[in-house]
Write a protein that holds these residues in place. Structure first.
Motif, PDB file in Angstrom:
ATOM      1  N   ILE A 197      -9.801  -3.482  -0.331  1.00 19.07           N
ATOM      2  CA  ILE A 197      -9.265  -2.152  -0.627  1.00 19.07           C
ATOM      3  C   ILE A 197     -10.028  -1.575  -1.811  1.00 19.07           C
TER       4      ILE A 197
ATOM      5  N   VAL B  51      -9.701   1.072   3.222  1.00 17.24           N
ATOM      6  CA  VAL B  51      -9.255  -0.279   3.554  1.00 17.24           C
ATOM      7  C   VAL B  51     -10.199  -0.804   4.631  1.00 17.24           C
TER       8      VAL B  51
ATOM      9  N   LEU C  88       0.825  -1.209   0.000  1.00 18.44           N
ATOM     10  CA  LEU C  88       0.000   0.000   0.000  1.00 18.44           C
ATOM     11  C   LEU C  88       0.860   1.260   0.000  1.00 18.44           C
TER      12      LEU C  88
ATOM     13  N   VAL D  51      -8.598   6.334  -0.607  1.00 20.57           N
ATOM     14  CA  VAL D  51      -8.419   4.891  -0.459  1.00 20.57           C
ATOM     15  C   VAL D  51      -9.167   4.458   0.801  1.00 20.57           C
TER      16      VAL D  51
END
Length: 139
Positions: A136, A121, A18, A119
């Motif tokens: 993700i 997660v 990541l 993003v």
């Protein structure tokens, strides 16, 4: 699609992966219940961005925000669990530096942070409790 992380080494490997994909200005929200591994993943990301696998990365639960200077630029690690009111998030400065990479745990306590995320997660504890399921998504 969910990915299974079997152990701490897998969590660290995902953190490195990541970190390599993050750009200045990315805001990453880490979703999951208590014990799902949000802080462990954030720690792995920060250590990878700092290029220091031994860097001390405390949980920001009580400080709310922990800043880091890294070769990738400024990084902010926030934990909004103890946030009293969503309006208090403005005082934390999470969106003030467009060059910072920002990692936020318990972001659902501040809708403006969720709206700004690039993003997401999601960490889930699978039935039986072994490992973690990670999903993700990027905007």
């Amino acid at each position: 699609m969910a990915r299974l992380l079997l152990d701490d080494a897998a969590t660290t490997a995902l953190g490195v992966e990541l970190a390599a994909s993050l750009q200045p200005g990315d805001l990453v929200i880490l979703n999951g219940d208590l014990g799902a591994g949000k802080t462990a993943l954030a720690r792995a990301i920060i250590r990878a961005l700092a290029d220091d696998p031994q860097l001390e990365v405390p949980s920001p639960t009580f400080a709310l925000v922990q800043p880091y200077e890294t070769p990738a630029g400024p990084v902010l690690h926030a934990d909004l669990y103890r946030l009293g009111d969503p309006r208090e998030v403005d005082e934390l400065g999470l969106l003030d530096n467009p060059q910072a990479i920002v990692l936020v745990e318990w972001a659902e306590r501040a809708p403006e942070i969720v709206a700004a995320a690039t993003v997401t997660v999601a960490l889930d504890i699978p039935p039986g409790g072994a490992g973690r399921l990670v999903t993700i998504s990027r905007r």
